[in-house]
Structures are given as C-alpha cells and as structure tokens.
Design an enzyme around this catalytic site. Sequence first.
Site, PDB file in Angstrom:
ATOM      1  N   GLN A 159      -4.080  12.160   9.355  1.00  0.00           N
ATOM      2  CA  GLN A 159      -3.732  13.485  10.057  1.00  0.00           C
ATOM      3  C   GLN A 159      -3.542  13.606  11.667  1.00  0.00           C
ATOM      4  OE1 GLN A 159      -6.577  15.908   7.836  1.00  0.00           O
ATOM      5  NE2 GLN A 159      -5.868  15.535   5.834  1.00  0.00           N
ATOM      6  N   ALA A 205      -9.652   5.711  -0.753  1.00  0.00           N
ATOM      7  CA  ALA A 205      -8.368   6.293  -0.038  1.00  0.00           C
ATOM      8  C   ALA A 205      -7.681   4.773   0.481  1.00  0.00           C
ATOM      9  CB  ALA A 205      -8.462   7.631   0.769  1.00  0.00           C
ATOM     10  N   ASP A 224      -1.049  -5.964   9.489  1.00  0.00           N
ATOM     11  CA  ASP A 224      -0.487  -4.798  10.249  1.00  0.00           C
ATOM     12  C   ASP A 224      -1.171  -4.162  10.578  1.00  0.00           C
ATOM     13  OD1 ASP A 224       2.016  -5.418   9.433  1.00  0.00           O
ATOM     14  OD2 ASP A 224       2.225  -5.750   7.425  1.00  0.00           O
ATOM     15  N   ASP A 261      -7.531  16.063  -1.477  1.00  0.00           N
ATOM     16  CA  ASP A 261      -8.227  15.682  -0.819  1.00  0.00           C
ATOM     17  C   ASP A 261      -7.448  16.341   0.992  1.00  0.00           C
ATOM     18  OD1 ASP A 261      -9.942  15.288  -2.531  1.00  0.00           O
ATOM     19  OD2 ASP A 261      -9.346  13.034  -2.994  1.00  0.00           O
ATOM     20  N   ASN A 305     -12.632  10.346   6.105  1.00  0.00           N
ATOM     21  CA  ASN A 305     -12.202   9.291   5.642  1.00  0.00           C
ATOM     22  C   ASN A 305     -11.860   7.676   6.217  1.00  0.00           C
ATOM     23  OD1 ASN A 305     -12.443  10.140   2.916  1.00  0.00           O
ATOM     24  ND2 ASN A 305      -9.939   9.989   3.156  1.00  0.00           N
ATOM     25  N   ASP A 306     -11.175   7.445   7.309  1.00  0.00           N
ATOM     26  CA  ASP A 306     -11.408   6.706   7.991  1.00  0.00           C
ATOM     27  C   ASP A 306     -10.434   6.504   9.053  1.00  0.00           C
ATOM     28  OD1 ASP A 306      -8.162   7.161   7.072  1.00  0.00           O
ATOM     29  OD2 ASP A 306      -8.719   5.834   5.365  1.00  0.00           O
ATOM     30  N   ALA A 308      -7.615   2.785   2.237  1.00  0.00           N
ATOM     31  CA  ALA A 308      -8.851   1.482   1.636  1.00  0.00           C
ATOM     32  C   ALA A 308      -8.695   0.761   0.968  1.00  0.00           C
ATOM     33  CB  ALA A 308     -10.489   1.716   2.641  1.00  0.00           C
ATOM     34  N   LEU A 309      -9.002   1.398  -0.120  1.00  0.00           N
ATOM     35  CA  LEU A 309      -9.004   0.690  -1.723  1.00  0.00           C
ATOM     36  C   LEU A 309      -7.295   0.380  -0.929  1.00  0.00           C
ATOM     37  CD1 LEU A 309      -9.932   0.764  -4.185  1.00  0.00           C
ATOM     38  CD2 LEU A 309      -8.562   2.641  -4.833  1.00  0.00           C
ATOM     39  N   SER A 310      -6.131   1.104  -1.133  1.00  0.00           N
ATOM     40  CA  SER A 310      -4.610   0.268  -1.893  1.00  0.00           C
ATOM     41  C   SER A 310      -4.741  -1.562  -0.753  1.00  0.00           C
ATOM     42  CB  SER A 310      -3.630   1.341  -1.144  1.00  0.00           C
ATOM     43  OG  SER A 310      -3.885   1.912   0.265  1.00  0.00           O
TER      44      SER A 310
END
Length: 305
Positions: A255, A198, A186, A82, A156-157, A200-202
Amino acid sequence: MSAPQKTSALRTPFKTVALVGRYSTAGIEGPLEELASYILRNGQDVVFERETSLATGLTGYPALTAEEIGREADVAVVLGGDGTLLGIARQLAGHNVPLIGVNHGRLGFMTDIPLEDVQSVLPDMLGGRYEAETRLLLESSVVRDDSPIFSALALNDVVVNRSGISGMVELAVSVDGYFMYNQRSDGLIVSTATGSTAYALSAGGPILHPTLSGLVLVPIAPHSLSNRPIVLPQEAEVTIEVATARDASVNFDMQSLTSLLPGDRIVVRRSKKTIQLLHPVGYNYYATLRKKLHWHEYPTEDNRL
C-alpha cells in the site's frame, strides 16, 4: 517479548464506535448507514473515519481523523476487505483501539465477519463478549548512504522486488548482523504470521498461525531452487542490501512504497506497536482457512464425513 495472544472473556462494553469503510466500493453507503443506525440503536455512539465520511456523503455523524479516532473511540468496525483493515490498522497502531473486521465482498482472513451476520454477533461483541488476538507489526526503514530516507509500518509484509519487466534483483541478506546469503530473484518477502496467508503464501511460503510471533523470509521466483523460505524468531532483525537492480522498490503491505538504488539497505524488525483484532466468541481460524483456501476435506456443512 511474548508471542501474540488470543483471549476470550467478558469485558467492559464499548461506548464509542468508529466506522471505517472501503469507500471506493460502489454501493457501500447503504451498508455503512445501516450499520451506523444499528449501532446507535444498540446504545453506542458512532463516529466515522473522515475519508469514509467525505467519500460516501454520510456526514450526519462526527468525522474524525485516524489520530482523533485513536484518542476518542473505544473500538473501530471496518467494513470492507483485508486491504481496508490493513490501512487503518497501521494508522491506529499504538493507540490501543481494537478492530472488528466486517467483510463486504469476499471473505477475508481479518475481515472475517460476513455482512449478513453482523447484526447477530455485533451486540455481544460491543457488549464486551468477544475473542481478542494481538498481532505484531513490522517496522522498516530504508537507509541510503548511512542515512534513513524512508520508514513505514507493515502488518502483513515488507516486500523488496523489481518494479520493471526485465531483469532480476540481487540482494544480500543478513540476520542480526550475520550474513545469510546472496539471492538473485524477482524479490524477497519479509512476512509476519498475519501476512503468511497473503503474498508470501502465493510465493510458496508456509502458513503461520496468527498467534505465532516469528517472521518468515520468502524468496520470489529465486534463480536458485536452494533459496527456500525460512522462519526466523520474533526478535530477528533482517537487513536486505540491494546489490544490483535496474528498477527495484520496497512495498509495505503493498500500500506504500519507495524506489531503491544499488547500495540501499532495508532494515526490518518487529515493532513495539501491536494491533488487536476482535472476533465473535467461537471464532475458528481453521474454518476461515478452509473457506478461503477451499480445503474441501469435508463434504457437508456440519464438518462430518
């Protein structure tokens, strides 16, 4: 603006295929060369993304920059994960070149075609038989002393977080010009539906189906448990002001990044540019979720109890 769409129909076959690879992966030259030869035998022309060509030594094909691929290719096949797809997607945004993700390694949410299956599904897809999904992009700018100093796209974000190992960041968050809250944490994630599986889920955010066009704000380890994720409408403009921070930065799809100072504002909104992902006919998003997230609700491969 309408929500991202998923469509399936027989379309005009593709003529020129661009290959993009995760060239930092050892041994990817073989699969890339085999894929290129297979596409040629299928009747399409093949070009390589320039960095992929140089890094792998596969120089027997035209090597194009992303800008040139945007002008000359009909579709891009991405071999990697991804992260590889995220990188080329931002570069091709606005060029109307759809992307086919072929996984080299672990199954991806966007690189959803296993390498061992590519020869069984690619001919139909290149022949115009596929399912298409339009995904939104975020555009973000960093404003310092009322002047933009950095801007970038994200699929993604956009993540504002502390870069060091000590201390929290304090952020003032507004939506459409209305103050929402001060947050000590944080960091804060502004995610698309694509990015909801990605980072956000964690961080405890919800999964948004990729055809949804909303944004989601997800605090990262907030000081107050009342700071919860919130889903916003697609046209919302999010402004994040850095109130205090010892060492903060903003990342785009993890990135590209730039450092932040107290008083900096990060403005995030939906971009007018989109990308299109192509899947084999019969693609099942929920099956991808089940495999990636190990939702073992069914004990058999044929999904029967």
